[in-house]
Structure formats: C-alpha cells, structure tokens
Design an enzyme around this catalytic site. Sequence first.
Site, PDB file in Angstrom:
ATOM      1  N   GLU A 151     -31.727 -33.887 -14.692  1.00  0.00           N
ATOM      2  CA  GLU A 151     -32.693 -34.550 -15.560  1.00  0.00           C
ATOM      3  C   GLU A 151     -32.248 -35.975 -15.884  1.00  0.00           C
ATOM      4  O   GLU A 151     -31.137 -36.183 -16.365  1.00  0.00           O
ATOM      5  CB  GLU A 151     -32.857 -33.746 -16.855  1.00  0.00           C
ATOM      6  CG  GLU A 151     -33.204 -32.283 -16.586  1.00  0.00           C
ATOM      7  CD  GLU A 151     -33.152 -31.427 -17.828  1.00  0.00           C
ATOM      8  OE1 GLU A 151     -33.455 -31.940 -18.924  1.00  0.00           O
ATOM      9  OE2 GLU A 151     -32.798 -30.238 -17.711  1.00  0.00           O
TER      10      GLU A 151
ATOM     11  N   HIS B 111     -37.573 -34.092 -16.495  1.00  0.00           N
ATOM     12  CA  HIS B 111     -36.835 -32.811 -16.488  1.00  0.00           C
ATOM     13  C   HIS B 111     -36.955 -32.159 -15.111  1.00  0.00           C
ATOM     14  O   HIS B 111     -37.554 -31.082 -14.954  1.00  0.00           O
ATOM     15  CB  HIS B 111     -37.462 -31.938 -17.573  1.00  0.00           C
ATOM     16  CG  HIS B 111     -36.725 -30.703 -17.952  1.00  0.00           C
ATOM     17  ND1 HIS B 111     -36.355 -29.730 -17.053  1.00  0.00           N
ATOM     18  CD2 HIS B 111     -36.317 -30.258 -19.157  1.00  0.00           C
ATOM     19  CE1 HIS B 111     -35.746 -28.739 -17.700  1.00  0.00           C
ATOM     20  NE2 HIS B 111     -35.716 -29.049 -18.984  1.00  0.00           N
TER      21      HIS B 111
HETATM   22  C1  BG6 Z   1     -32.965 -28.377 -20.818  1.00  0.00           C
HETATM   23  C2  BG6 Z   1     -32.154 -28.133 -22.063  1.00  0.00           C
HETATM   24  O1  BG6 Z   1     -33.218 -29.756 -20.720  1.00  0.00           O
HETATM   25  O2  BG6 Z   1     -34.198 -27.703 -20.909  1.00  0.00           O
HETATM   26  C3  BG6 Z   1     -31.971 -26.624 -22.258  1.00  0.00           C
HETATM   27  O3  BG6 Z   1     -30.903 -28.786 -21.949  1.00  0.00           O
HETATM   28  C4  BG6 Z   1     -33.322 -25.929 -22.261  1.00  0.00           C
HETATM   29  O4  BG6 Z   1     -31.273 -26.395 -23.466  1.00  0.00           O
HETATM   30  C5  BG6 Z   1     -34.065 -26.298 -20.988  1.00  0.00           C
HETATM   31  O5  BG6 Z   1     -33.121 -24.540 -22.326  1.00  0.00           O
HETATM   32  C6  BG6 Z   1     -35.451 -25.672 -20.860  1.00  0.00           C
HETATM   33  O6  BG6 Z   1     -36.218 -25.938 -21.971  1.00  0.00           O
HETATM   34  P1  BG6 Z   1     -37.674 -25.299 -22.098  1.00  0.00           P
HETATM   35  O7  BG6 Z   1     -38.185 -25.751 -23.431  1.00  0.00           O
HETATM   36  O8  BG6 Z   1     -38.481 -25.854 -20.954  1.00  0.00           O
HETATM   37  O9  BG6 Z   1     -37.512 -23.807 -21.975  1.00  0.00           O
END
Ligand code: BG6
Length: 302
Positions: A274, A172
């Site tokens: 990502e 991510h």
């Molecule tokens: C992304 C998703 O990968 O991660 C989003 O597509 C999400 O929907 C974002 O809001 C962040 O997620 P988190 O759990 O780290 O706040």
Amino acid sequence: MQTLAGVQALSDLNAQFGVANRITFETRFGGPVAVLTTPAAFAVVAIQGAQVLSYVLNGQPDVLWRSPLAQLGTGKAVRGGIPVCWPWFGPHPVDAARPAHGFVRAAPWRVESTASGPAYCEISFAFDASTTSLWEHRAMALLTVRVGDELKVSLETLNTGDSTILLTQALHTYLAVGDITKAAIKGLDERMFIDQLTGEQRRQAGDVTISGEVDRIYFGTIDRVTVRDPAQARAIGAGKSGSASTVIWNPWIAKSERLGDMGTDGYRHMVCVETCNAGPDVETLAPGGRHHISQSLRVLPL
Ligand code: BG6
C-alpha cells in the site's frame, strides 16, 4: 441526465466519456465499471470507490488480486484491486465510530473525464467531501487511473475549506501472487516499521517474506518495492510519489476467517503493498493546499 442516488447512468457515461473500442462503461461485479483497453493491457475500474478491480497485461494473469466473492453495491469496498482509503488511513484518529479507512471506498465517485492515445487510456474521477457528516473538513479528491504497459493511479487532495487538514490515506493495492509462501518483497531492507499486530517498532532485515499474519507500516520509504513471485515467473514493481510510508498486509488464516470476504485460500494468492501517508507520515494541508500521491505498477522479469 438520469441518475440513481447520485450515480451517473451507464448510457450517459458512454455517451459523454466512451471511446470506441477503448473506453466503455458496463455492468460487472454487479455494478457500473469503466473498462479501459489498450494494445498492451486492459483495466476495470468501478465507479464505486473509483476502485481499480483488474489490470491485465496481454498473456499474463491479473496483476491485482480480487476476492472470488467480489461484488459491488454491498455497502462495503470490494476486497481486492485498489481500494482508496481517504481522508484517513485505518481507524479514525479520535473517533472509533467513524468507518475505518475513511468514507470514499464504498461511495460512488463522479466521472470527470477520459482520454486515450495510441498506447494508453485514462479516466479521472472526483469526490467532493464538502457535505458529508462523517468529516468536519471540506476537500476534493481527484483520482486518475492511467492504463498502458504500466498502471498508474494518482490521487490529488485539495483543501477547499478554511481549516487545516491532517491527511492520512492509502492506495490499498492487493497484488496477485501465485504462492505467497514463495514470494519475497524487496526494497524495504533496513527500514523501520510499526508492527500493527504488537505495536512495536522494529527494523526490517533483508526481504520481507510471509508465513503468517503481517500488518506493518514501514516508514521512510519513498522508493520502489518489488514483489518477486516465482510461482508465476514474474515480479511486480510498485513505484510511487508523494508517499513516505508503505503498508505490507496479509491477513493469513484466522483474520481471513474473521473478515469473511477473502474466499478460500485467498490469503495465499495476495499481498497488499500500500502506497500511503500513514503512521508518522501525515500530510498537513492548509486551506487551499494540495497534496498528490501516486502508485505505478509494472510487471518485471524475475
Ligand atoms: C490494512 C491495515 O491497510 O488494511 C489492516 O493495515 C487492515 O490493519 C487492512 O486489517 C484491511 O482493512 P479493511 O478495513 O479493508 O478490512
């Protein structure tokens, strides 16, 4: 060996895996990290989540964005760097009570090995998911970070149980940009995507530019995506393997306020690119099966 809640002690990590002037284990951001230094670059990788927090090439601003509020040991993943979402991406497919993006990004990983050569340093981590109450399957995750004139993160999953795993996951990656409103993301033209804000499927036309909240799963994407960042006079190329989906995410203003950990104007200086198995891109692992996904980041001329 002295351990605290399953975490390897810094002194033991340095004794077993340290390499003079190249690989050290230290406390940064309030928790244990590995610092990997090569002639071209250095990287900081947290034991928590095996999360890369920083990758800096000599004379360059960080390739990775990190919230100014970044802190380890809060029970949540650090907002920034490269959180590892595993063994599911986004909400759990059938049980909304389980944590979003899986259960390894805020948990300690075990350091398995380090290596270095004239132009690189490497660290490998393992996470054994055979005992967690959050998952009905058994598997090992093995993550390797290789630092040099590019940064490569590789994640291998091994199904060590006797049931078939439907694996979704993400590296991510939060890329740093000088000014998101001037940036352009190339390499996704003509690709279909699921707009996670509306649920619609649409086709990308041209470069992706960002002037509001964006949360999209592009599929059929196996090639490199490049973020042009004229405000910092550079581009960042994100290559990959083992992945046919790419998420582009920027929370913009209102969602940043809801998240609470983006820092002031953080959304202006980042975009997540990502490397995923997400949306229709699901990996099926029979017992004994393996899957390997990787992302390579490289700074390129504009
Ligand atoms: C992304 C998703 O990968 O991660 C989003 O597509 C999400 O929907 C974002 O809001 C962040 O997620 P988190 O759990 O780290 O706040």
